[in-house]
Design a protein around this motif. Sequence first.
Motif, PDB file in Angstrom:
ATOM      1  N   SER A  50       0.841  -1.198   0.000  1.00 51.37           N
ATOM      2  CA  SER A  50       0.000   0.000   0.000  1.00 51.37           C
ATOM      3  C   SER A  50       0.875   1.246   0.000  1.00 51.37           C
ATOM      4  O   SER A  50       1.836   1.358   0.762  1.00 51.37           O
ATOM      5  CB  SER A  50      -0.905  -0.014   1.236  1.00 51.37           C
ATOM      6  OG  SER A  50      -1.650   1.177   1.314  1.00 51.37           O
ATOM      7  N   CYS A  70      -5.395  -7.800  -6.952  1.00 52.31           N
ATOM      8  CA  CYS A  70      -5.716  -6.508  -6.343  1.00 52.31           C
ATOM      9  C   CYS A  70      -6.920  -6.678  -5.434  1.00 52.31           C
ATOM     10  O   CYS A  70      -7.948  -7.226  -5.855  1.00 52.31           O
ATOM     11  CB  CYS A  70      -5.985  -5.463  -7.425  1.00 52.31           C
ATOM     12  SG  CYS A  70      -6.424  -3.827  -6.787  1.00 52.31           S
ATOM     13  N   ASN A  71      -6.783  -6.232  -4.181  1.00 48.81           N
ATOM     14  CA  ASN A  71      -7.877  -6.357  -3.206  1.00 48.81           C
ATOM     15  C   ASN A  71      -8.389  -7.793  -3.101  1.00 48.81           C
ATOM     16  O   ASN A  71      -9.589  -8.038  -2.973  1.00 48.81           O
ATOM     17  CB  ASN A  71      -9.033  -5.415  -3.569  1.00 48.81           C
ATOM     18  CG  ASN A  71      -8.641  -3.946  -3.487  1.00 48.81           C
ATOM     19  OD1 ASN A  71      -7.880  -3.552  -2.610  1.00 48.81           O
ATOM     20  ND2 ASN A  71      -9.149  -3.138  -4.410  1.00 48.81           N
ATOM     21  N   THR A  91      -3.869   0.742  -2.125  1.00 48.19           N
ATOM     22  CA  THR A  91      -4.185  -0.638  -2.495  1.00 48.19           C
ATOM     23  C   THR A  91      -2.907  -1.461  -2.568  1.00 48.19           C
ATOM     24  O   THR A  91      -1.831  -0.942  -2.864  1.00 48.19           O
ATOM     25  CB  THR A  91      -4.904  -0.711  -3.850  1.00 48.19           C
ATOM     26  OG1 THR A  91      -4.059  -0.162  -4.871  1.00 48.19           O
ATOM     27  CG2 THR A  91      -6.202   0.078  -3.810  1.00 48.19           C
TER      28      THR A  91
END
Length: 236
Positions: A50, A70-71, A91
């Motif tokens: 992040s 991602c995520n 992120t």
Amino acid sequence: MTQTNNQQQRTSALFTSPQMEILHSSEVLIWKEIVIEQRYYPTGEYIFPSSSLHMIGLHLGPPHRIEIVCNGQSKICMIARGSVQIVPAGTVNIWRHQAGAEHIHVFLTPALLQQVATEYGRDHTELLDHCSAQDLRIEYISSALLIEMLEGGATGRLYVESLAHALVAHLLQTYTTTPSPLPQVTQGGPASLVQSITSLIEDNLTEDLSLMSLAAEAGLSPSHFLRLFRQTTSLS
């Protein structure tokens, strides 16, 4: 944002492969609110922790498959030359390259994104992640920034700041939670104002003029100033 903070935010993503190479970086030019780097990634997995910076990636090499996590969601993408990856600030991303890849990375501060959004009347906006968009505007602007970096910032700060604002305006229009056409200037500015700004530029050709100083002279926000000047003179 200091130079040290810039470096920490980007090099904290020193990934699982120590072979990633930063070929060129604008860090030494101390551009405001934006950093551009040309990087080479050998085959392997790269973890981007992040960060407080938005990252726009532009693939420069031949097509190959890449997995982006991602995520917590995994996407398999075929990226070709000119493919764009967008990693919003805050992120965590994992990139798994199946072949070596060369990228341009443009790092933008959320403050710049919000500043331009506010100038367009948007109180809040959120940048969205993208895996393999084909976007000629991002490609052209990123390439122009790369050339300017490789030439040591020869054109000057005003040129870089204008490109940065153009890039952010396009991101706001296309890759945010509230995408919509940005307001257009339908009429040029008064001739006296244009003459005043033109004279200021001509009188300070040897100085490193900033977009902010020119906009302040006109009594406008930087983004409004850019649109008005372009509409009036047909020049950026």
